[in-house]
Structure formats: C-alpha cells, structure tokens
Design a protein around this motif. Structure first.
Motif, PDB file in Angstrom:
ATOM      1  N   VAL A  11       0.985  -1.349   0.173  1.00 23.28           N
ATOM      2  CA  VAL A  11      -0.192   0.150   0.098  1.00 23.28           C
ATOM      3  C   VAL A  11       0.902   1.434   0.107  1.00 23.28           C
ATOM      4  CG1 VAL A  11      -1.820   1.182   1.186  1.00 23.28           C
ATOM      5  CG2 VAL A  11      -1.558  -1.052   1.304  1.00 23.28           C
ATOM      6  N   ALA A  12       0.751   2.314  -0.645  1.00 28.82           N
ATOM      7  CA  ALA A  12       1.216   3.393  -0.817  1.00 28.82           C
ATOM      8  C   ALA A  12       0.573   4.575  -0.953  1.00 28.82           C
ATOM      9  CB  ALA A  12       2.198   3.444  -2.219  1.00 28.82           C
ATOM     10  N   PHE A  13       0.971   5.905  -0.161  1.00 30.84           N
ATOM     11  CA  PHE A  13       0.131   6.829  -0.070  1.00 30.84           C
ATOM     12  C   PHE A  13       0.957   8.017  -0.724  1.00 30.84           C
ATOM     13  CE2 PHE A  13      -1.526   4.342   3.587  1.00 30.84           C
ATOM     14  CZ  PHE A  13      -2.941   4.325   3.221  1.00 30.84           C
ATOM     15  N   GLY A  14       0.532   8.607  -1.706  1.00 32.73           N
ATOM     16  CA  GLY A  14       1.329   9.792  -2.251  1.00 32.73           C
ATOM     17  C   GLY A  14       2.771   9.421  -2.507  1.00 32.73           C
ATOM     18  N   GLY A  15       3.086   8.332  -2.883  1.00 36.79           N
ATOM     19  CA  GLY A  15       4.311   7.738  -3.348  1.00 36.79           C
ATOM     20  C   GLY A  15       5.158   7.357  -2.357  1.00 36.79           C
ATOM     21  N   ILE A  16       4.609   7.356  -0.898  1.00 36.96           N
ATOM     22  CA  ILE A  16       5.384   6.793   0.229  1.00 36.96           C
ATOM     23  C   ILE A  16       4.657   5.357   0.462  1.00 36.96           C
ATOM     24  CG2 ILE A  16       5.612   7.020   2.885  1.00 36.96           C
ATOM     25  CD1 ILE A  16       4.974  10.135   2.318  1.00 36.96           C
ATOM     26  N   GLN A  17       5.521   4.366   0.729  1.00 36.11           N
ATOM     27  CA  GLN A  17       5.200   3.288   0.979  1.00 36.11           C
ATOM     28  C   GLN A  17       4.906   2.818   2.423  1.00 36.11           C
ATOM     29  OE1 GLN A  17       5.266   1.646  -2.284  1.00 36.11           O
ATOM     30  NE2 GLN A  17       4.399  -0.442  -1.280  1.00 36.11           N
ATOM     31  N   ALA A  18       3.576   2.452   2.724  1.00 36.47           N
ATOM     32  CA  ALA A  18       3.180   2.143   3.929  1.00 36.47           C
ATOM     33  C   ALA A  18       3.227   0.876   4.414  1.00 36.47           C
ATOM     34  CB  ALA A  18       1.695   2.825   4.014  1.00 36.47           C
ATOM     35  N   VAL A  19       3.026   0.045   3.407  1.00 38.83           N
ATOM     36  CA  VAL A  19       3.063  -1.694   3.596  1.00 38.83           C
ATOM     37  C   VAL A  19       3.854  -2.007   2.411  1.00 38.83           C
ATOM     38  CG1 VAL A  19       1.755  -3.610   3.686  1.00 38.83           C
ATOM     39  CG2 VAL A  19       1.069  -1.837   5.332  1.00 38.83           C
ATOM     40  N   SER A  20       4.741  -2.901   2.535  1.00 38.09           N
ATOM     41  CA  SER A  20       5.535  -3.418   1.278  1.00 38.09           C
ATOM     42  C   SER A  20       5.696  -4.876   1.497  1.00 38.09           C
ATOM     43  CB  SER A  20       6.892  -2.751   1.345  1.00 38.09           C
ATOM     44  OG  SER A  20       7.537  -3.169   0.299  1.00 38.09           O
ATOM     45  N   ASP A  21       4.991  -5.487   0.532  1.00 38.85           N
ATOM     46  CA  ASP A  21       5.196  -6.906   0.028  1.00 38.85           C
ATOM     47  C   ASP A  21       5.103  -7.925   1.307  1.00 38.85           C
ATOM     48  OD1 ASP A  21       5.892  -9.066  -1.690  1.00 38.85           O
ATOM     49  OD2 ASP A  21       7.948  -9.183  -0.995  1.00 38.85           O
ATOM     50  N   VAL A  22       3.724  -7.631   2.003  1.00 40.03           N
ATOM     51  CA  VAL A  22       3.511  -8.302   3.129  1.00 40.03           C
ATOM     52  C   VAL A  22       2.928  -9.732   2.847  1.00 40.03           C
ATOM     53  CG1 VAL A  22       2.110  -8.535   4.954  1.00 40.03           C
ATOM     54  CG2 VAL A  22       3.331  -6.559   4.723  1.00 40.03           C
ATOM     55  N   ALA A  23       3.303 -10.538   3.527  1.00 39.22           N
ATOM     56  CA  ALA A  23       2.705 -12.125   3.409  1.00 39.22           C
ATOM     57  C   ALA A  23       2.202 -12.609   4.813  1.00 39.22           C
ATOM     58  CB  ALA A  23       3.724 -13.200   2.779  1.00 39.22           C
ATOM     59  N   ASN A  38       4.474   1.986  16.621  1.00 41.35           N
ATOM     60  CA  ASN A  38       3.311   3.120  15.812  1.00 41.35           C
ATOM     61  C   ASN A  38       4.062   3.516  14.425  1.00 41.35           C
ATOM     62  OD1 ASN A  38       1.692   3.555  17.871  1.00 41.35           O
ATOM     63  ND2 ASN A  38       2.861   4.990  18.906  1.00 41.35           N
ATOM     64  N   GLY A  39       3.293   3.728  13.631  1.00 46.11           N
ATOM     65  CA  GLY A  39       3.604   3.949  12.253  1.00 46.11           C
ATOM     66  C   GLY A  39       4.149   2.618  11.328  1.00 46.11           C
ATOM     67  N   ALA A  40       3.979   1.589  11.878  1.00 46.45           N
ATOM     68  CA  ALA A  40       4.636   0.482  11.032  1.00 46.45           C
ATOM     69  C   ALA A  40       3.909   0.073  10.083  1.00 46.45           C
ATOM     70  CB  ALA A  40       4.892  -0.801  12.291  1.00 46.45           C
ATOM     71  N   GLY A  41       2.537   0.178   9.992  1.00 49.70           N
ATOM     72  CA  GLY A  41       1.686   0.104   8.796  1.00 49.70           C
ATOM     73  C   GLY A  41       0.616  -0.871   9.374  1.00 49.70           C
ATOM     74  N   GLY A 213       6.540  -1.168   7.506  1.00 46.10           N
ATOM     75  CA  GLY A 213       5.734  -1.481   6.541  1.00 46.10           C
ATOM     76  C   GLY A 213       6.058  -3.036   5.912  1.00 46.10           C
ATOM     77  N   ARG A 214       7.158  -3.701   6.615  1.00 51.14           N
ATOM     78  CA  ARG A 214       7.582  -5.022   6.306  1.00 51.14           C
ATOM     79  C   ARG A 214       7.492  -6.107   7.388  1.00 51.14           C
ATOM     80  NH1 ARG A 214      10.359  -5.337   1.294  1.00 51.14           N
ATOM     81  NH2 ARG A 214      10.659  -3.397   0.425  1.00 51.14           N
ATOM     82  N   ILE A 215       7.203  -7.145   7.078  1.00 49.19           N
ATOM     83  CA  ILE A 215       7.289  -8.358   8.189  1.00 49.19           C
ATOM     84  C   ILE A 215       8.855  -8.434   8.495  1.00 49.19           C
ATOM     85  CG2 ILE A 215       6.860 -10.729   8.729  1.00 49.19           C
ATOM     86  CD1 ILE A 215       4.326  -9.044   8.472  1.00 49.19           C
ATOM     87  N   ALA A 216       9.030  -8.303   9.966  1.00 52.38           N
ATOM     88  CA  ALA A 216      10.594  -8.333  10.359  1.00 52.38           C
ATOM     89  C   ALA A 216      10.671  -9.819  10.902  1.00 52.38           C
ATOM     90  CB  ALA A 216      10.826  -7.366  11.385  1.00 52.38           C
ATOM     91  N   LEU A 217       9.656 -10.345  11.698  1.00 53.11           N
ATOM     92  CA  LEU A 217       9.709 -11.568  12.308  1.00 53.11           C
ATOM     93  C   LEU A 217       8.485 -12.030  12.580  1.00 53.11           C
ATOM     94  CD1 LEU A 217      11.880 -10.539  15.739  1.00 53.11           C
ATOM     95  CD2 LEU A 217      12.827 -12.028  13.746  1.00 53.11           C
ATOM     96  N   GLU A 218       8.373 -13.647  12.435  1.00 52.26           N
ATOM     97  CA  GLU A 218       7.111 -14.370  12.693  1.00 52.26           C
ATOM     98  C   GLU A 218       7.241 -15.481  13.251  1.00 52.26           C
ATOM     99  OE1 GLU A 218       5.531 -16.652   9.106  1.00 52.26           O
ATOM    100  OE2 GLU A 218       6.553 -15.030   8.196  1.00 52.26           O
ATOM    101  N   GLY A 219       6.278 -15.807  13.889  1.00 53.94           N
ATOM    102  CA  GLY A 219       6.577 -17.440  14.557  1.00 53.94           C
ATOM    103  C   GLY A 219       5.247 -17.679  15.580  1.00 53.94           C
ATOM    104  N   ASP A 220       5.075 -19.117  16.101  1.00 53.83           N
ATOM    105  CA  ASP A 220       4.368 -18.999  17.108  1.00 53.83           C
ATOM    106  C   ASP A 220       4.178 -17.855  18.073  1.00 53.83           C
ATOM    107  OD1 ASP A 220       3.904 -21.262  16.055  1.00 53.83           O
ATOM    108  OD2 ASP A 220       5.161 -22.726  17.406  1.00 53.83           O
TER     109      ASP A 220
END
Length: 240
Positions: A11-23, A38-41, A213-220
């Motif tokens: 998701v981008a707002f005015g050219g600013i990437q708020a969320v990027s390639d999230v799975a 805060n502001g992570a998306g 805006g990106r997934i940095a970590l994931e897990g149980d």
C-alpha cells in the motif's frame, strides 16, 4: 485449512510506501496477532484486507480472491473489522447500533437478528444493561464492547480487531482479552493488531512483527514472546 492468505500486499500513499510486500496466513480457528511500533503499517494492513483502501498483491479469504470485492461484500462473506476509533453512531442507542450491525441478517427475518442480539448481550452483559443508552455516553470500555458486538452481529468467520485495548483501564483490558479467547471457542477466528504485545501474544497461536511496513519476524505466539529481541523492544515495562 487456510482461512486468510495475504500475498505480496503493498500500500502506498502519495508515493510513500506504507506496507510493502507483506505475506500473512492464518487458519480457521486461530488467533493471529500483528505487533509493531507506531507507524509500522498495522492499521493500513487491516484496512487493505478489509477493502477500505486500495492495495496491490492478493487477499484470499475462504478460498475466494477478494480483488473485485467491495467492503460490503467482504462483510457479507464473513470478514469484519473493528477499527481503532470504533466509529459508533454516538446519537443512537446500544440496541440501535447493534441492529445496524446486523443488517445482513434482515433476509433471515426478525428472529435471526433478535437471536444475534441476545448472543451479543450474553457475551457482553454490560451492554444488556445499557441497551437503551446512547453510544456517545458510554465509557471507553463499553464503547469497545459495543464496537465488537456490532461487528459480531454480522456473524463473521474472521473478526479483525485494531487496537482493542487502546486507552482502556487494565481491568477492562483483561475483560476484552478474555472475550477474544471466548470468541475463538465459538468458532470465530481473530486477526488482532495490538500495542499491548504481552497480552496479545499470550493468547495468540501465531504472531507477526511489522516494522517499517514489512514483516520483520514471525512465529508461534509463545516463541515470539520468548524471543530476546521481542522482549527488549515490545515486552518491557511499557507493554505490561
């Protein structure tokens, strides 16, 4: 079985990437949490899944590609969002707000809507006591309960909650998280965005950490709660 499958969501707002390639994926009956600063998306992510804002990538819900689905059709298909600001109709009573939430039950007749309201009152007894009170006069905790109950009137398969504990007293927060657990037992899956990382991970089957805006970590959920980086950044005194 996979309930929600999000791939390459951006998701981008005015050219600013708020969320990027999230799975993100979750199965039926799971509680999945997204935490982050805060502001992570996080809110943007939920809004994109709900269809409120445009996004690239794909969102598949119950095996159905939602690309051409409106917000209304997503709700009708079983996907509901409780926004951070709750967005209640302040001048309407508790009961009137609930009836609006149950609009898709109208085709099933008066009894279906009444039964759904009774179920909400059983889940949130305080709302039953205040059914004739205007929403704008409720306490913060009561407004959060009403926002959740109104979303549940649509009989969702997946309930997305954006910061349900925000601004609430600790005792009310415990009640809210107890209710989230109870909802899972009724068959409702939960996608939870929450600043209170400690409480959220404690009830979650799986978790994602969103940073920039990106997934940095994931897990149980338990594994994330024990991760030294998560403990240092999100589970300190401020998250208690």
């Amino acid at each position: 079985m996979t309930l929600l499958d999000v791939r390459h969501l951006s998701v981008a707002f005015g050219g600013i990437q708020a969320v990027s390639d999230v799975a993100l994926r979750m199965a039926h009956g799971q509680i999945v949490t997204v935490i982050g600063p805060n502001g992570a998306g996080k809110t943007t992510l939920l809004s994109a899944i709900a269809g409120i804002i445009p996004a690239s990538g794909s969102v598949t819900f119950g095996g159905v590609d939602l690309a051409r689905h409106t917000v209304e059709s997503r709700v009708a298909g079983g996907l509901s969002l409780v926004p951070e600001k709750r967005e209640l109709f302040a001048g309407m009573t508790v009961a009137e707000n609930l009836r609006l939430g149950g609009w898709r039950l109208r085709a099933q007749g008066f009894r279906a809507a009444t039964r759904a309201m009774d179920e909400c009152y059983a889940l949130f007894p305080r709302l039953a006591e205040r059914r004739g009170q205007r929403a704008g006069t409720l306490s913060g905790g009561e407004r959060q309960m009403l926002a959740m109950a109104r979303a549940l009137m649509a009989k969702p398969t997946l309930l997305m909650l954006d910061e349900p504990s925000l601004g609430l007293a600790p005792l009310i927060v415990r009640d809210i998280f107890r209710t989230i657990r109870a909802l899972r037992e009724t068959g409702v899956s939960i996608l939870l965005v929450e600043q209170n990382a400690r409480a959220a991970l404690a009830i979650s089957d799986y978790g994602y950490v969103l940073e920039g805006g990106r997934i940095a970590l994931e897990g149980d959920g338990a594994a994330l709660a024990a991760d030294p980086r998560i403990v240092e950044m999100y589970l300190g005194t401020a998250a208690r």
